[in-house]
Design an enzyme around this catalytic site. Structure first.
Site: not given
Ligand SMILES: [Zn+2]
Length: 384
Positions: A194, A276, A359
């Site tokens: 992340d 991501e 996170d």
């Protein structure tokens, strides 16, 4: 995957003089070609070559390939300019800024980067030298240096063109490399990553890579910038430019270090890496103003691309997953609710009570999406 490796050149004083003269001549030639292209409204590379090649070679004394590259550089620059105009990057048709740009030919800096192909630049990896064509003939033993990592990549994967660059008093070659992007082994699990603000990167194993040093340097540089900008003198502007480059180098070093740690951990544990989809990151960087200046979105993208690149180079599987709701969804039960985030740092599931650093929870969701996404996107391969 196509990437760039930049190595530093170590010319002798005489070699530096030859490089300088060649780069300047190439850009003078490019400016001449650009003027002709603009005057005669001829922008295609081949057409430009027909009308300028002989003239450029005789007037500027460039080696044949350098002359061709100078012409192609001009054609490419006009293609880019046209595309920018079309996309309205210089304002709507008729706006003063756009009109000013359209009214004159493209001009290259005296020492703008110049491309070299294998005919006028060859690499000797054992001797760590290059041979490069200049105005005064070929320099056969121009030394270069780089990290062991860069040198290994160059030796194995370099393909196609390199750019000769002059920056802050130093000479560089930016070489293109092509890295195969098929993983060596099928992943059984993924390490989720992340990307964030307080912690630049957090993994699904719960490791935080803090951006503290990076943010501190940025703040210091920002203060200095503000004072320099107020001055508006030529020397202040020069200093500013140097500062910006220094800051960018520091950020790049930090990102390299973090990317290396993450990839090393994935290799050690035999996992792929899930990130991501970087397209979504820019949207997340809408923050209060002081933070917005702290974090440039390019730094995010850079870290993402460093991780991707190092992972693919190591033969790991890499997958970019859909970013939506990774921060609001529970990594244990899947319940999605914005109330799952009582504050920036905490994840607390309103359905099952699962608690974790926000996170880390997001990184676990990314890892889980990696597993699912990989299975889907590679099902076709298995069937074949
Ligand atoms: Zn839950």
């Amino acid at each position: 995957m196509r990437l760039v490796v930049r190595v530093k050149l170590l010319p002798t004083p005489e070699q530096a003089v030859a490089l300088d003269a060649t780069l300047r001549a190439a850009n003078q030639a490019a400016n001449e070609v650009s003027r002709l292209a603009f005057e005669r409204k001829i922008f295609r590379s081949r057409d430009l070559r027909n009308i300028t090649y002989g003239h450029v070679r005789s007037q500027f004394g460039l080696p044949a390939q350098s002359a061709q590259h100078a012409i192609k550089k001009v054609a490419d620059a006009y293609t880019t300019l046209r595309s920018n105009l079309r996309h309205g990057n210089y304002g709507p048709p008729g706006s003063p800024r756009r009109a000013k740009i359209e009214a004159k030919p493209i001009v290259f800096r005296p020492r703008a980067a110049q491309p070299y192909d294998d005919r006028c630049l060859s690499w000797n990896h054992d001797a760590r030298t290059v041979s490069i064509g200049t105005l005064t003939g070929r320099i056969k033993d121009l030394a270069f240096t780089g990290s062991p990592d860069q040198l290994a990549r160059l030796r194995e994967h370099r393909r196609g063109e390199s750019d000769l660059l002059f920056r802050d008093g130093l000479w560089f070659l930016s070489a293109t490399i092509e890295v195969p992007d098929r993983p060596l082994a099928e992943p059984t699990a993924f390490l989720g990553v992340d990307l964030g603000i307080a912690n630049i990167a957090t993994t699904s194993d719960g490791v935080h890579h803090s951006g503290k040093g990076l943010n501190a340097v940025r703040h210091r540089h920002r203060e200095l910038r503000r004072r320099l900008q107020a001055k508006q003198t030529k020397s202040a502007k020069r200093l500013l430019k140097r500062r910006r480059r220094k800051e960018a180098r520091f950020a790049a070093n930090t990102n390299h270090t973090i990317a290396k740690q993450i990839v090393t951990e994935a290799i050690r544990t035999g996992r792929g890496i899930a990130l991501e989809d970087l397209g979504g990151i820019r949207d997340r960087v809408r923050l209060r103003k002081p933070q917005r200046v702290t974090l440039h979105s390019w730094s995010f993208h850079q870290l993402g691309s460093f991780i991707t690149y190092k992972a693919i180079r190591a033969g790991l599987a890499v997958i970019h997953v859909e970013a939506a709701y990774t921060s609001q969804g529970c990594s244990r039960c899947g319940h999605v609710d914005k109330h799952n985030r009582p504050n920036q740092e905490t994840f607390l599931c309103t359905s099952c009570g699962f608690a974790e650093h926000a996170d880390v929870n997001a990184a676990r969701n990314i890892a889980a999406r990696g597993v699912a996404g990989w299975a889907v996107s590679h099902a076709a391969d298995d069937a074949a």
